[in-house]
Design a protein around this motif. Structure first.
Motif, PDB file in Angstrom:
ATOM      1  N   SER A 305     -20.269  11.397   9.143  1.00  0.00           N
ATOM      2  CA  SER A 305     -20.001  10.759  10.438  1.00  0.00           C
ATOM      3  C   SER A 305     -18.857  10.359  10.408  1.00  0.00           C
ATOM      4  O   SER A 305     -18.069  10.014   9.580  1.00  0.00           O
ATOM      5  CB  SER A 305     -21.223   9.653  10.738  1.00  0.00           C
ATOM      6  N   ALA A 306     -18.557   9.859  11.809  1.00  0.00           N
ATOM      7  CA  ALA A 306     -16.980   9.574  12.149  1.00  0.00           C
ATOM      8  C   ALA A 306     -16.840   8.121  11.282  1.00  0.00           C
ATOM      9  O   ALA A 306     -15.835   7.661  10.654  1.00  0.00           O
ATOM     10  CB  ALA A 306     -16.925   9.365  13.487  1.00  0.00           C
ATOM     11  N   ARG A 307     -17.932   7.343  11.382  1.00  0.00           N
ATOM     12  CA  ARG A 307     -17.876   6.000  10.614  1.00  0.00           C
ATOM     13  C   ARG A 307     -17.730   6.351   9.236  1.00  0.00           C
ATOM     14  O   ARG A 307     -17.035   5.287   8.462  1.00  0.00           O
ATOM     15  CB  ARG A 307     -19.253   5.191  10.809  1.00  0.00           C
ATOM     16  N   GLU A 308     -18.395   7.219   8.661  1.00  0.00           N
ATOM     17  CA  GLU A 308     -18.428   7.361   7.009  1.00  0.00           C
ATOM     18  C   GLU A 308     -16.906   7.851   6.825  1.00  0.00           C
ATOM     19  O   GLU A 308     -16.481   7.205   5.818  1.00  0.00           O
ATOM     20  CB  GLU A 308     -19.250   8.590   6.829  1.00  0.00           C
ATOM     21  N   ILE A 309     -16.349   8.644   7.739  1.00  0.00           N
ATOM     22  CA  ILE A 309     -14.983   9.216   7.465  1.00  0.00           C
ATOM     23  C   ILE A 309     -14.021   7.959   7.454  1.00  0.00           C
ATOM     24  O   ILE A 309     -13.105   7.859   6.667  1.00  0.00           O
ATOM     25  CB  ILE A 309     -14.558  10.511   8.176  1.00  0.00           C
ATOM     26  N   ALA A 310     -14.354   7.405   8.749  1.00  0.00           N
ATOM     27  CA  ALA A 310     -13.192   5.969   8.728  1.00  0.00           C
ATOM     28  C   ALA A 310     -13.288   4.906   7.374  1.00  0.00           C
ATOM     29  O   ALA A 310     -12.468   4.412   7.114  1.00  0.00           O
ATOM     30  CB  ALA A 310     -13.606   5.443   9.977  1.00  0.00           C
ATOM     31  N   GLU A 311     -14.473   4.809   7.102  1.00  0.00           N
ATOM     32  CA  GLU A 311     -14.805   4.046   5.991  1.00  0.00           C
ATOM     33  C   GLU A 311     -13.976   4.524   4.897  1.00  0.00           C
ATOM     34  O   GLU A 311     -13.464   3.906   3.943  1.00  0.00           O
ATOM     35  CB  GLU A 311     -16.221   3.776   5.694  1.00  0.00           C
ATOM     36  N   ARG A 312     -14.147   5.886   4.517  1.00  0.00           N
ATOM     37  CA  ARG A 312     -13.651   6.365   3.352  1.00  0.00           C
ATOM     38  C   ARG A 312     -12.127   6.433   3.457  1.00  0.00           C
ATOM     39  O   ARG A 312     -11.331   6.346   2.312  1.00  0.00           O
ATOM     40  CB  ARG A 312     -14.237   7.990   3.132  1.00  0.00           C
ATOM     41  N   LEU A 313     -11.638   6.687   4.717  1.00  0.00           N
ATOM     42  CA  LEU A 313     -10.364   6.473   4.834  1.00  0.00           C
ATOM     43  C   LEU A 313      -9.600   5.040   4.324  1.00  0.00           C
ATOM     44  O   LEU A 313      -8.586   4.844   3.677  1.00  0.00           O
ATOM     45  CB  LEU A 313      -9.669   6.612   6.329  1.00  0.00           C
ATOM     46  N   VAL A 314     -10.327   4.136   4.978  1.00  0.00           N
ATOM     47  CA  VAL A 314      -9.935   2.603   4.602  1.00  0.00           C
ATOM     48  C   VAL A 314     -10.133   2.368   3.165  1.00  0.00           C
ATOM     49  O   VAL A 314      -9.395   1.733   2.719  1.00  0.00           O
ATOM     50  CB  VAL A 314     -10.944   1.607   5.462  1.00  0.00           C
ATOM     51  N   ARG A 315     -11.104   2.821   2.510  1.00  0.00           N
ATOM     52  CA  ARG A 315     -11.185   2.784   1.144  1.00  0.00           C
ATOM     53  C   ARG A 315      -9.904   3.203   0.242  1.00  0.00           C
ATOM     54  O   ARG A 315      -9.514   2.547  -0.743  1.00  0.00           O
ATOM     55  CB  ARG A 315     -12.398   3.138   0.364  1.00  0.00           C
ATOM     56  N   VAL A 316      -9.621   4.404   0.741  1.00  0.00           N
ATOM     57  CA  VAL A 316      -8.481   4.928   0.022  1.00  0.00           C
ATOM     58  C   VAL A 316      -7.294   4.136   0.327  1.00  0.00           C
ATOM     59  O   VAL A 316      -6.395   3.949  -0.520  1.00  0.00           O
ATOM     60  CB  VAL A 316      -8.451   6.567   0.489  1.00  0.00           C
ATOM     61  N   VAL A 317      -6.865   3.846   1.488  1.00  0.00           N
ATOM     62  CA  VAL A 317      -5.711   3.040   1.892  1.00  0.00           C
ATOM     63  C   VAL A 317      -5.833   1.630   1.218  1.00  0.00           C
ATOM     64  O   VAL A 317      -4.580   1.270   0.418  1.00  0.00           O
ATOM     65  CB  VAL A 317      -5.423   2.938   3.496  1.00  0.00           C
ATOM     66  N   SER A 318      -6.904   1.251   1.349  1.00  0.00           N
ATOM     67  CA  SER A 318      -6.813  -0.290   0.651  1.00  0.00           C
ATOM     68  C   SER A 318      -6.824  -0.151  -0.758  1.00  0.00           C
ATOM     69  O   SER A 318      -6.237  -1.359  -1.382  1.00  0.00           O
ATOM     70  CB  SER A 318      -8.382  -0.909   0.918  1.00  0.00           C
ATOM     71  N   ARG A 319      -6.895   0.856  -1.576  1.00  0.00           N
ATOM     72  CA  ARG A 319      -6.666   1.005  -3.025  1.00  0.00           C
ATOM     73  C   ARG A 319      -5.334   1.799  -3.163  1.00  0.00           C
ATOM     74  O   ARG A 319      -4.801   2.071  -4.314  1.00  0.00           O
ATOM     75  CB  ARG A 319      -7.714   1.835  -3.561  1.00  0.00           C
ATOM     76  N   GLY A 320      -4.361   1.839  -2.127  1.00  0.00           N
ATOM     77  CA  GLY A 320      -3.415   2.413  -2.422  1.00  0.00           C
ATOM     78  C   GLY A 320      -2.801   4.077  -2.105  1.00  0.00           C
ATOM     79  O   GLY A 320      -1.690   4.323  -2.549  1.00  0.00           O
ATOM     80  N   GLY A 321      -4.088   4.600  -1.655  1.00  0.00           N
ATOM     81  CA  GLY A 321      -3.570   6.200  -1.621  1.00  0.00           C
ATOM     82  C   GLY A 321      -3.362   6.681  -0.208  1.00  0.00           C
ATOM     83  O   GLY A 321      -3.525   6.108   0.760  1.00  0.00           O
ATOM     84  N   SER A 322      -3.534   7.901  -0.068  1.00  0.00           N
ATOM     85  CA  SER A 322      -3.452   8.752   1.105  1.00  0.00           C
ATOM     86  C   SER A 322      -4.513   9.571   1.371  1.00  0.00           C
ATOM     87  O   SER A 322      -5.098  10.033  -0.001  1.00  0.00           O
ATOM     88  CB  SER A 322      -2.127   9.644   1.361  1.00  0.00           C
ATOM     89  N   TYR A 323      -5.361   9.788   2.253  1.00  0.00           N
ATOM     90  CA  TYR A 323      -6.392  10.661   2.564  1.00  0.00           C
ATOM     91  C   TYR A 323      -6.544  11.709   3.218  1.00  0.00           C
ATOM     92  O   TYR A 323      -5.508  11.925   4.167  1.00  0.00           O
ATOM     93  CB  TYR A 323      -7.430   9.727   3.444  1.00  0.00           C
ATOM     94  N   LEU A 324      -6.724  13.146   2.336  1.00  0.00           N
ATOM     95  CA  LEU A 324      -6.286  14.348   3.025  1.00  0.00           C
ATOM     96  C   LEU A 324      -7.773  15.029   3.302  1.00  0.00           C
ATOM     97  O   LEU A 324      -8.460  15.092   2.602  1.00  0.00           O
ATOM     98  CB  LEU A 324      -5.628  15.013   1.866  1.00  0.00           C
ATOM     99  N   LEU A 325      -8.018  14.886   4.441  1.00  0.00           N
ATOM    100  CA  LEU A 325      -9.634  15.410   5.099  1.00  0.00           C
ATOM    101  C   LEU A 325      -9.414  16.855   5.439  1.00  0.00           C
ATOM    102  O   LEU A 325      -8.732  17.318   6.324  1.00  0.00           O
ATOM    103  CB  LEU A 325     -10.077  14.574   5.818  1.00  0.00           C
ATOM    104  N   ASN A 326     -10.204  17.649   4.945  1.00  0.00           N
ATOM    105  CA  ASN A 326     -10.393  19.130   5.144  1.00  0.00           C
ATOM    106  C   ASN A 326     -11.135  19.511   6.136  1.00  0.00           C
ATOM    107  O   ASN A 326     -12.326  19.067   6.394  1.00  0.00           O
ATOM    108  CB  ASN A 326     -10.859  19.650   3.755  1.00  0.00           C
TER     109      ASN A 326
END
Ligand code: FHN
Length: 603
Positions: A305-326
């Motif tokens: 879901s959009a919410r799940e994707i946004a949460e995963r994006l935030v988790r990656v950024v809050s840990r210092g990374g970039s999120y590459l979504l396919n």
């Protein structure tokens, strides 16, 4: 239509190892054939720093496999669809006929790039050549390319490079440097189902196909931000370095990911769908699927879901990374409508919170009860996954001084420094956005304790990554749920004695009461073994029950099945506490503990 789950896992990895060795390698996802040497932490080269300003990007898997969509003849191959040539053992001669019907007339580079922009992304990486060896670009090196073999006759990489340049999106190319199922000298076929090529010469394949095609990709399409290599396999350090040098020579700003192998490259790509539990140093990215496959599969609409994707994006950024979504466009060149809609919904949120994502830093806090934090200069962005029902958002352990706090809407919020931390008063009704964000301005640079705080009213998890271990070790357990659909779970394993323990120390700022669950996986050997929970000085026994993990499908020797076992209610007063678990008998030593979960009694 006949549906068959074709899990020929070991064959799929093309292992030349002994079955026993192959099975254990495959079980932890470390097949030497596939990955070659494992990499350490990448601090990232200077030229890779832009990735920090580009925290969200679009990954596109598109090729001949998209035309098949996960189906060959009358069989559906569940799992990652871009492996269909290998999984269905399609003969090269037959695979080479697919381009005759590959005519992706719906492909519109402008639409794809617009989608990436609408989703709030700043870069795009697309499969120029995947493991099947088919070039999705005009190649003088190999006639097996889209322009020379398909009725389509256009060069999608050219069209994408033009659309990206126009819209200011950085373009990168995925290139499979070792697997090539259409080349006698490439890895993964001619010693496998095609057979008949005992004299494979990998150097010759590199010299005759890989280097010339990389040169084409880096000289035909203007500025290329990244060459995204994958599954290095037998690459030697010299070969990996030579490819990095070629990219640097031809594209002064181009970067290479760590999957070139041998510890070289400009930045690190973590395992597929792997989101670290704690902040991680260096320049890194995680690539993720929107459903359960990279390439298009006609049956797979299991979209996050959009919410799940946004949460995963935030988790990656809050840990210092970039999120590459396919995304996986279909054989007509269309990105499925469902995923377009979902990405646009994510994009509305990202566009509102650009500053909290692109160029943002990782959290200065330890694990927080209600969500995640990203930071930029003297601003903190509190991404509130669980909105506090009592209207009190506590920032425990903040050492900097707050000057103001507001909602995304601009509404100012009161705050006060109290014993439990900075308490921000928020409306009881959750703001109407995908993930509510509270923006906190500080008088000085962000600084906070990394201690873990347990707060009342929220579901919280004590991750194994934050436990202190004695006589046991932390291991990343990986497995494929479906073929190529990787799951990663940090777990405490290898319990050595009944004194071994995993201990969590955390702070509590007001009286709290929770249900406590332990999440674990165990087999018949551990069934009904006795374990012990210690809460400060109190001890409680609990059993570990078989979760049925030793299912022996051909996916590897085991398929972990994590479950929660409720130990009971715990009540804690303000102060510092420890929770500790240990096996009380040797029978339990094989159990793998993932986490402790705390659930407020009202939820
Ligand atoms: O084997 C590939 C797979 O098909 C896909 O391209 C992913 C994306 O990260 N990389 C490899 C497996 O890790």
């Amino acid at each position: 239509m006949k549906q068959k789950i074709a899990f020929s896992f070991l064959a799929a990895l093309g292992m030349s190892l002994s079955v026993q060795a192959a099975q254990s390698d495959a079980a932890d996802g470390n097949s030497a054939d596939m990955w070659g040497q494992q990499d350490g932490i990448f601090l990232g080269t200077e030229r890779a720093q832009w990735l920090k300003d580009s925290r969200f990007g679009l990954f596109v898997h598109w090729g001949l496999y998209s035309e098949l969509g996960g189906q060959w003849k009358d069989t559906t191959y569940f799992g990652i669809s871009e492996w269909i040539m290998k999984r269905a053992e399609i003969p090269v001669a037959e695979y080479r006929k697919i381009p005759e019907r590959f005519d992706p007339v719906d492909f519109d580079a402008g639409d794809w790039v617009q989608l990436a922009k609408d989703a709030g992304m700043k870069h795009m990486k697309i499969t120029a050549k995947h493991h099947d060896g088919f070039a999705m670009f005009k190649s003088a090196t190999s006639p097996f390319n889209i322009v020379d073999t398909s009725p389509f006759g256009r060069d999608p990489m050219k069209e994408l490079s033009e659309a990206c340049a126009e819209e200011g999106i950085r373009l990168g190319f995925y290139y499979s440097q070792s697997f090539d199922w259409n080349e006698k000298d490439g890895i993964g076929n001619f010693h496998d189902w095609e057979r008949g090529a005992p004299d494979r010469d990998f150097n010759r394949y590199l010299a005759n196909k890989v280097f010339p095609q990389i040169r084409e990709l880096l000289t035909q399409y203007g500025p290329i931000s990244t060459v995204w290599f994958d599954t290095p396999g037998p690459m030697t350090p010299e070969q990996s370095k030579a490819l990095v040098d070629l990219v640097h020579e031809l594209q002064p700003e181009g970067i290479v990911n760590s999957r070139i192998g041998n510890g070289v490259g400009d930045y690190e790509t973590l395992g597929d769908q792997d989101i670290p539990r704690l902040p991680r140093p260096g320049v890194w990215e995680t690539c993720d699927t929107t459903n359960d496959t990279w390439g298009y599969a006609y049956y797979d609409r299991n979209f996050k879901s959009a919410r799940e994707i946004a949460e995963r994006l935030v988790r990656v950024v809050s840990r210092g990374g970039s999120y590459l979504l396919n995304v996986g466009p279909d054989g007509n060149g269309k990105i499925p409508d469902d995923i377009q809609n979902i990405l646009r919904e994510v994009g509305k949120w990202v566009h509102t919170h650009e500053e909290a994502i692109h160029g943002a830093d990782s959290t200065p806090f330890g694990p927080l009860a209600w969500g995640e934090v990203t930071a930029r200069d003297k601003t903190l962005f509190l991404h509130v996954f669980q909105w506090p029902e009592d209207g009190r958002l506590i920032l425990p352990g903040l050492e900097s001084t707050v000057s103001q706090a507001r909602l995304t809407s601009g509404q100012w919020l009161n705050f006060a420094t109290q014993e439990e931390g900075v308490v921000i008063t928020v409306p009881k009704a959750k703001p109407d956005e995908l993930i509510p964000v509270v923006i906190v301005e500080l008088k000085d640079a962000p600084s906070a304790s990394r201690d873990q705080y347990v707060l009342g009213g929220f579901k919280q998890t004590l991750e194994t990554a934050t436990a202190e271990l004695s006589g046991a070790e932390l291991k990343e357990v990986k497995w494929m749920e479906k073929f190529g659909d990787w799951k990663h779970v940090d777990s405490v394993v290898g319990w050595e004695t009944t004194d071994a323990s995993a201990t969590w120390t955390f702070k509590v700022v007001e009286p709290v009461s929770f249900y406590l669950d332990v999440e674990y996986t165990a087999g018949v050997e551990e069934d009904n073994s006795e374990w012990e929970l210690r809460i400060n000085d109190e001890t409680r026994p609990f059993p570990i029950i078989d979760t049925g993990e030793r299912d022996t499908r051909a996916m590897g020797p085991e398929l972990p099945r994590y479950r929660n076992y409720r130990i009971g209610i715990i009540d804690l007063q303000p102060g510092t506490h420890t929770l500790s678990i240990s096996p009380s008998e040797a029978a339990g030593f094989g159990a793998r503990i993932k986490a402790l979960h705390l659930t407020p009694s009202g939820l």
